[in-house]
Design an enzyme around this catalytic site. Structure first.
Site, PDB file in Angstrom:
ATOM      1  N   GLU A  23       3.514  -9.510 -16.270  1.00 20.84           N
ATOM      2  CA  GLU A  23       2.955  -8.199 -15.890  1.00 20.84           C
ATOM      3  C   GLU A  23       3.602  -7.043 -16.667  1.00 20.84           C
ATOM      4  OE1 GLU A  23       3.393  -8.381 -11.639  1.00 20.84           O
ATOM      5  OE2 GLU A  23       1.787  -9.855 -11.461  1.00 20.84           O
ATOM      6  N   LYS A  76      -0.351 -14.549  -2.972  1.00 18.20           N
ATOM      7  CA  LYS A  76       0.469 -14.690  -4.180  1.00 18.20           C
ATOM      8  C   LYS A  76       1.901 -15.104  -3.825  1.00 18.20           C
ATOM      9  CE  LYS A  76       1.556 -11.861  -8.259  1.00 18.20           C
ATOM     10  NZ  LYS A  76       1.219 -10.599  -8.921  1.00 18.20           N
ATOM     11  N   ASP A 130      -5.487  -8.884 -13.418  1.00 16.66           N
ATOM     12  CA  ASP A 130      -4.237  -8.616 -12.706  1.00 16.66           C
ATOM     13  C   ASP A 130      -4.419  -9.200 -11.311  1.00 16.66           C
ATOM     14  OD1 ASP A 130      -2.156  -7.559 -11.254  1.00 16.66           O
ATOM     15  OD2 ASP A 130      -2.619  -5.451 -11.686  1.00 16.66           O
ATOM     16  N   ASP A 176       7.943  -0.891 -11.777  1.00 13.93           N
ATOM     17  CA  ASP A 176       6.697  -1.231 -11.062  1.00 13.93           C
ATOM     18  C   ASP A 176       6.911  -1.141  -9.549  1.00 13.93           C
ATOM     19  OD1 ASP A 176       4.508  -2.437  -9.885  1.00 13.93           O
ATOM     20  OD2 ASP A 176       4.503  -4.206 -11.167  1.00 13.93           O
TER      21      ASP A 176
END
Ligand code: AMP
Length: 621
Positions: A184, A87, A25, A206
């Site tokens: 994800e 990211k 992850d 999330d």
């Protein structure tokens, strides 16, 4: 110079298959790596037992980098060279990055992907992410004790092609085989085993430290489809900390604070927030550098009230995602919670009320994505348990092979293998001092290369000169879910490696890719020297122990003068063991080995004599 195959006596020549696979992850704030051991998915901790690796890289003037907790701790002292949330820059140009002007970095606007000027030179987001991935890879190899066959890396469902390609490139640069990129939310659903149900529609909620994502997934005939995604890229647990921080300022009647005091109180706010997820009240105590001190008590209900509108902000994107998917609340069969901030009871309550169902939350929301990725990686590596059903995606129509000595084609991935797949084979060098290997990738079923189709040629350079047959070169073939082949070669003793680079869609120049590879070669030489020294030190220890044990049982076979010569040679080895002079240590080991040859011969004679004592010739012939 073509390849010389390493053959193992008694072993089949079938490709060696390494099956250690991991799920990663690669998060904005934190990253994790997980694997499946004895059928149980588990996150691999670092050597201090911590599961999370902060996704932070700090570059130093000497070209090295600190990664993870160390970099995070230094962030406020060196913000310009300490890259957080990389990211957000993956596969992005400067114009795509919101708030770029408010970030402490020195951006360098390249066509395609933005670059960052650091004290160690210009770095691309791909390189920075590769540092994080390489750290995780090392962590996994250390704890699993072997090389990895491949990795499944998760990306947000909304990542576009350039962002996905950048993630893949980062993984390659970190020496990982990407078995697949996995969305994800899909990974989270897999962790809960939702892929075992034949049909179903799920929402994955999330809420992390800085972002909120909602995804609607549909599972049918063994495939997850992302029906819609939504969220808020500027909403997360950090906003809840900030609310509480403002409340502290107000209640403690504090004047504007210094940066240090702000940081301290933000940390206190975060700690209190986390405690209030499981307690009805907590204390906030702090002694500020300004001399003021804070002593407050807060009730969970007060915290819930002050953060009510933040919780509400998550609901609108959920409704929108449902609308985009053409669904209503009743169509949702289950909700999965991901991200540390979903531990807050007020968030769980809001999700339950909206979706009219109790969300799945019994897997640690920080780990669930990595665990799902590990389960998928385990399947893709071919490690399924007996009876475990698994989706046949596609097969390879023609074998993929490699040219070996004599113009022969050696099959690495046989035809009809299911994809995605990865296989590795080991080769060695043919000549003393050989520093390069030509790798020729071929396709077909025939034995001679001249009868097969040539797909690509590349070279592994920079192999440190060694004796013929001493190098161990692992060539890995990998075919991704889209049927694309990538080939990488790695010399295992030195870590030198290279691969055929797919031309990235965001237009990374060839020179740029070459430079990145070159960088990894440069550090490989130092690593190689260090490794050689370590190996020699182990050998020194081995020979000292062996000699010591021979002396303690058979010193009587030596005269006093001989004993003192051997003791002198042993001293020499042991003195050099902790120094960094490889050649001197090597010479001392050799001198000890030579100096004890006669002693070894006498011991051998003696043991043969005692074995034969009292036996007739007939007994032993
Ligand atoms: P993630 O990005 O998924 O690692 O989530 C990090 C966020 O989760 C941070 O804002 C943390 O403060 C928050 N978090 C972690 N544990 C808890 C908890 N027990 N209660 C509330 N928030 C938490």
């Amino acid at each position: 110079m073509a390849l010389l195959q390493i053959s193992e006596p008694g072993m089949s020549t079938a490709p060696h298959q390494h099956r250690l696979a991991v799920g990663i992850d690669l998060g904005t704030t934190n990253s994790l790596i997980a694997t499946v051991r004895n059928s149980i998915p588990e996150v691999l901790n670092d050597e201090e037992g911590r599961p999370l690796l902060p996704s932070v890289v700090r570059y130093l003037a000497n070209g090295h980098a600190h990664i993870g907790y160390k970099a995070q701790a230094e962030q406020s002292n060196d913000p310009k060279n300490t890259i957080i949330s990389v990211k957000r820059f993956m596969g992005r140009g400067l114009k795509d990055i919101a708030y770029a002007e408010h970030l402490p970095y020195d951006f360098h606007d390249e066509p395609g992907m933005v670059q960052l000027k650091t004290i160690a030179g210009i770095k691309s987001p791909v390189e920075i992410s590769a540092q994080i991935l390489a750290t995780l890879r090392q962590q996994a190899e250390d704890s699993l004790g072997d090389d990895l066959v491949g990795a499944v890396i998760t990306v947000p469902a909304y990542f576009d092609d350039a962002q996905r390609q950048a993630t893949k490139d980062a993984a390659k640069l970190a020496g990982l085989n990407v078995l697949r990129l996995l969305n994800e939310p899909t990974a989270a659903a897999i962790a809960y085993g939702l892929d075992n149900a034949s049909e179903g529609t799920y929402a994955v909620f999330d809420l992390g430290g800085g972002t909120f994502d909602i995804s609607i997934l549909k599972m049918s005939k063994g495939v997850f489809e992302v029906l819609s995604t939504g969220g808020d890229s500027a909403l997360g647990g950090d906003d809840f900390d900030h609310r509480l921080f403002c409340w502290i300022l107000q209640e403690a009647k504090l004047a504007p604070l210094s940066d240090e005091d702000t940081r301290l109180l933000m940390t206190k706010a975060r700690e209190a927030k986390e405690i209030l997820s499981s307690k009805t009240s907590t204390h906030i105590d702090a002694k500020l550098l300004s001399g003021e001190s804070v002593h407050l008590q807060i009730q969970a209900s007060t915290f819930v009230e002050m953060t009510q509108n933040l919780v509400l902000k998550t609901i609108t994107p959920c409704r929108k995602a449902l609308r985009d998917a053409g669904l209503s609340i009743e169509d949702i069969d289950g909700v999965v919670l991901v991200g540390g901030a979903t531990r807050m009871p007020q968030v769980r309550k809001a999700v339950s009320e909206l979706f009219q169902t109790t969300p799945l939350a019994n897997i640690d929301p920080d780990k669930v994505v990595a665990l799902g990725a590990a389960i998928q990686a385990n399947l893709l590596a071919g490690n399924r348990a007996a009876g475990e059903d698994w989706l046949l995606l596609d097969v390879i129509p023609l074998s993929l092979g490699i040219e070996t000595m004599g113009g022969l084609a050696e099959k690495v991935i046989p035809r009809n293998s299911t994809i995605p797949c990865a296989r590795a084979q080991e080769f060695t060098t043919f000549k003393d001092g050989q520093t390069a290997l030509a790798i020729h990738v071929v396709q077909g079923e025939r034995e001679l290369v001249s009868d097969c189709r040539s797909l690509a040629r590349f070279e592994l350079r920079g192999i440190p000169p060694m004796a013929a047959g001493a190098a161990r070169i692992r060539i890995t073939y990998q075919v991704d879910a889209d049927g694309l082949l990538s080939v990488s070669a790695r010399e295992l003793r030195s870590g030198v490696e290279t691969s055929i680079t797919v031309k990235p869609s965001y237009g990374l120049a060839d020179g740029e890719v070459a430079r990145m590879l070159q960088d990894s070669f440069t550090s490989a030489e130092g690593d190689m020297k260090m490794r050689a020294l370590k190996e020699e030190q182990v050998e020194a220890e081995r020979i000292l122990l062996a000699t010591q044990s021979a002396l303690s049982s058979d010193a009587g076979l030596l005269s006093e003068a001989e004993q003192s010569t051997i003791a002198g040679l042993m001293n020499q080895v042991s003195e050099l063991t902790n120094q960094n002079d490889l050649d001197a240590l090597h010479a001392a080991i050799k001198a000890l080995a030579d100096g004890t040859e006669e002693f070894a011969a006498r011991r051998m004679d003696q043991s043969v004599r005692s074995a034969l004592a009292g036996k007739k010739l007939d007994d032993i012939s």
